[in-house]
Write a protein that holds these residues in place. Structure first.
Motif, PDB file in Angstrom:
ATOM      1  N   UNK A  30      91.198  50.576   4.119  1.00 42.79           N
ATOM      2  CA  UNK A  30      90.464  51.251   3.055  1.00 42.79           C
ATOM      3  C   UNK A  30      91.096  50.951   1.701  1.00 42.79           C
ATOM      4  N   UNK A  31      90.255  50.969   0.690  1.00 41.69           N
ATOM      5  CA  UNK A  31      90.720  50.778  -0.683  1.00 41.69           C
ATOM      6  C   UNK A  31      90.463  52.077  -1.454  1.00 41.69           C
ATOM      7  N   UNK A  32      91.541  52.724  -1.875  1.00 44.95           N
ATOM      8  CA  UNK A  32      91.440  54.055  -2.464  1.00 44.95           C
ATOM      9  C   UNK A  32      91.557  54.074  -3.987  1.00 44.95           C
ATOM     10  N   UNK A  33      91.645  52.903  -4.593  1.00 44.69           N
ATOM     11  CA  UNK A  33      91.899  52.862  -6.035  1.00 44.69           C
ATOM     12  C   UNK A  33      90.798  53.525  -6.858  1.00 44.69           C
ATOM     13  N   UNK A  34      89.578  53.499  -6.366  1.00 43.90           N
ATOM     14  CA  UNK A  34      88.451  54.033  -7.133  1.00 43.90           C
ATOM     15  C   UNK A  34      88.053  55.444  -6.716  1.00 43.90           C
ATOM     16  N   UNK A  35      88.823  56.066  -5.834  1.00 40.83           N
ATOM     17  CA  UNK A  35      88.505  57.429  -5.400  1.00 40.83           C
ATOM     18  C   UNK A  35      88.705  58.382  -6.585  1.00 40.83           C
ATOM     19  N   UNK A  36      87.705  59.196  -6.916  1.00 36.38           N
ATOM     20  CA  UNK A  36      87.841  60.105  -8.067  1.00 36.38           C
ATOM     21  C   UNK A  36      88.833  61.233  -7.794  1.00 36.38           C
ATOM     22  N   UNK A  37      89.241  61.917  -8.845  1.00 36.53           N
ATOM     23  CA  UNK A  37      90.221  62.994  -8.720  1.00 36.53           C
ATOM     24  C   UNK A  37      89.703  64.100  -7.793  1.00 36.53           C
ATOM     25  N   UNK A  38      88.474  64.541  -7.994  1.00 33.75           N
ATOM     26  CA  UNK A  38      87.899  65.619  -7.186  1.00 33.75           C
ATOM     27  C   UNK A  38      86.752  65.048  -6.353  1.00 33.75           C
ATOM     28  N   UNK A  39      87.099  64.461  -5.232  1.00 38.20           N
ATOM     29  CA  UNK A  39      86.135  63.752  -4.399  1.00 38.20           C
ATOM     30  C   UNK A  39      85.440  64.667  -3.386  1.00 38.20           C
ATOM     31  N   UNK A  40      85.969  65.870  -3.175  1.00 41.60           N
ATOM     32  CA  UNK A  40      85.374  66.810  -2.212  1.00 41.60           C
ATOM     33  C   UNK A  40      84.481  67.797  -2.952  1.00 41.60           C
ATOM     34  N   UNK A  41      83.198  67.534  -2.950  1.00 39.71           N
ATOM     35  CA  UNK A  41      82.206  68.396  -3.594  1.00 39.71           C
ATOM     36  C   UNK A  41      82.506  68.610  -5.077  1.00 39.71           C
ATOM     37  N   UNK A  42      83.178  67.629  -5.687  1.00 37.19           N
ATOM     38  CA  UNK A  42      83.556  67.705  -7.112  1.00 37.19           C
ATOM     39  C   UNK A  42      84.354  68.969  -7.412  1.00 37.19           C
ATOM     40  N   UNK A  43      85.079  69.461  -6.410  1.00 39.84           N
ATOM     41  CA  UNK A  43      85.775  70.740  -6.521  1.00 39.84           C
ATOM     42  C   UNK A  43      87.269  70.551  -6.286  1.00 39.84           C
ATOM     43  N   UNK A  44      88.092  71.126  -7.170  1.00 41.13           N
ATOM     44  CA  UNK A  44      89.546  70.990  -7.052  1.00 41.13           C
ATOM     45  C   UNK A  44      90.059  71.655  -5.768  1.00 41.13           C
ATOM     46  N   UNK A  45      89.562  72.852  -5.452  1.00 41.37           N
ATOM     47  CA  UNK A  45      90.045  73.575  -4.285  1.00 41.37           C
ATOM     48  C   UNK A  45      89.805  72.828  -2.990  1.00 41.37           C
ATOM     49  N   UNK A  46      88.575  72.359  -2.770  1.00 42.77           N
ATOM     50  CA  UNK A  46      88.267  71.628  -1.545  1.00 42.77           C
ATOM     51  C   UNK A  46      89.030  70.310  -1.477  1.00 42.77           C
ATOM     52  N   UNK A  47      89.129  69.618  -2.621  1.00 46.10           N
ATOM     53  CA  UNK A  47      89.857  68.349  -2.641  1.00 46.10           C
ATOM     54  C   UNK A  47      91.321  68.561  -2.270  1.00 46.10           C
ATOM     55  N   UNK A  48      91.945  69.568  -2.839  1.00 43.80           N
ATOM     56  CA  UNK A  48      93.360  69.810  -2.546  1.00 43.80           C
ATOM     57  C   UNK A  48      93.561  70.325  -1.124  1.00 43.80           C
ATOM     58  N   UNK A  49      92.592  71.071  -0.596  1.00 48.63           N
ATOM     59  CA  UNK A  49      92.678  71.507   0.806  1.00 48.63           C
ATOM     60  C   UNK A  49      92.738  70.295   1.730  1.00 48.63           C
ATOM     61  N   UNK A  50      91.855  69.341   1.506  1.00 46.66           N
ATOM     62  CA  UNK A  50      91.808  68.150   2.356  1.00 46.66           C
ATOM     63  C   UNK A  50      93.009  67.239   2.114  1.00 46.66           C
TER      64      UNK A  50
END
Length: 302
Positions: A30-50
């Motif tokens: 996988x190439x992760x360079x283009x993954x956005x900061x908040x990739x989980x539902x555009x939400x900080x909480x869900x992104x940080x949980x995952x």
């Protein structure tokens, strides 16, 4: 597509007289360079949980591999098919560790100290198994049994999370980035492909008597406490680094994960099934679910 899939040619379904594993090892890049900061539902909480979950995987998967390798030369496991299953299990787990390390490095680039969380996970696993080993040694429990029992319990936990991820469209919709979607779905498929391997190794070596049962029950209780506390702490730490450790920024994540029909809450009955004396991972049939997702992800030929 953000990953290349290369199934290992020597590990596939059994054909003729050649003994092979029931699942393949797929090499993913996988190439992760283009993954956005908040990739989980555009939400900080869900992104940080995952991301907190991902921080558990590199050293967690290494623990699984090391614990299984430590016993694989036991004469009771000499069956060629069992050996192929073990090899495929080790191959898949090594690939999971590799890809989550790569994603964690990408998250680190946003300023989150994920590497420190990985190190904390490794230290916690090492210290916990050492302490439990010392406590139980007088009762005839070996370090190898403790490691394999812990792996057995944690594998049920990861397979349960994975199955819910594959079944739940609401959770799947959380992945707003295609790379992260494929990473987690690939991982979920493989966790269910090999979900019974370590349990079968454990049962072959230690049976299903009172000693083996009590050990795996204790391991599951410890594993559930370990994961909940550690992952929750990691999530809070990431939220704090992001200056988002507030009720406003965490309430959606808490409801999504731990609400009455939340992602984690829905898994409780399947997790508790592990405590049945006659439990086996294949009690939960995921064959049709896996067939659907392997086709969807282009893994049919793998």
């Amino acid at each position: 597509m953000n990953a290349k899939v290369s199934p290992q040619p020597n590990i596939s379904a059994a054909q003729g007289d050649v003994v092979k594993a029931s699942f393949p090892v797929r090499r993913m890049d996988f190439e992760f360079q283009q993954v956005p900061r908040y990739w989980a539902d555009h939400d900080a909480g869900l992104t940080h949980f995952m991301t907190a979950l991902s921080a558990l995987f590199p050293d967690g998967e290494k623990f699984f591999v090391d614990s299984t390798r430590a016993v694989r030369n036991d004469p009771k496991l000499a069956d060629p098919y069992m050996q192929k299953e073990i090899s495929a299990f080790i191959g898949q787990e090594a690939m999971h560790s590799k890809e989550h390390l790569a994603f964690n490095a990408a998250a680190q680039a946003y300023g989150y100290d994920v590497r420190r969380l990985e190190n904390m996970t490794g230290a916690l696993i090492k210290n916990t198994t050492r302490v439990v080993g010392k406590l139980l040694k007088p009762f005839g429990f070996t370090q190898e049994m403790i490691g394999l029992t812990g792996t057995c319990a944690l594998e049920h936990f990861t397979a349960t999370i994975a199955a819910e991820l594959l079944r739940n469209p609401e959770v799947q919709a959380m992945f707003k980035d295609q790379t992260m979607y494929r990473l987690w779905m690939w991982h979920a498929v493989e966790e269910n492909e090999h979900k019974a391997v370590v349990f079968d190794v454990y049962a072959t070596l230690y049976g299903r008597g009172p000693k083996a049962y009590s050990m795996r029950v204790a391991a599951m209780v410890l594993a559930m406490v370990f994961i909940f506390i550690t992952q929750s702490y990691f999530t809070a730490r990431l939220m704090k680094q992001d200056k988002k450790l507030t009720w406003k920024d965490t309430r959606y994540m808490i409801k999504f994960m731990y609400g009455r029909k939340g992602f984690m809450t829905r898994q409780i009955p399947e997790l508790l099934a592990f405590f049945r004396p006659n439990f086996h991972p294949n009690d939960f049939d995921t064959d049709a679910l896996l067939a659907q997702w392997k086709q969807k992800l282009g893994f049919v030929s793998a």
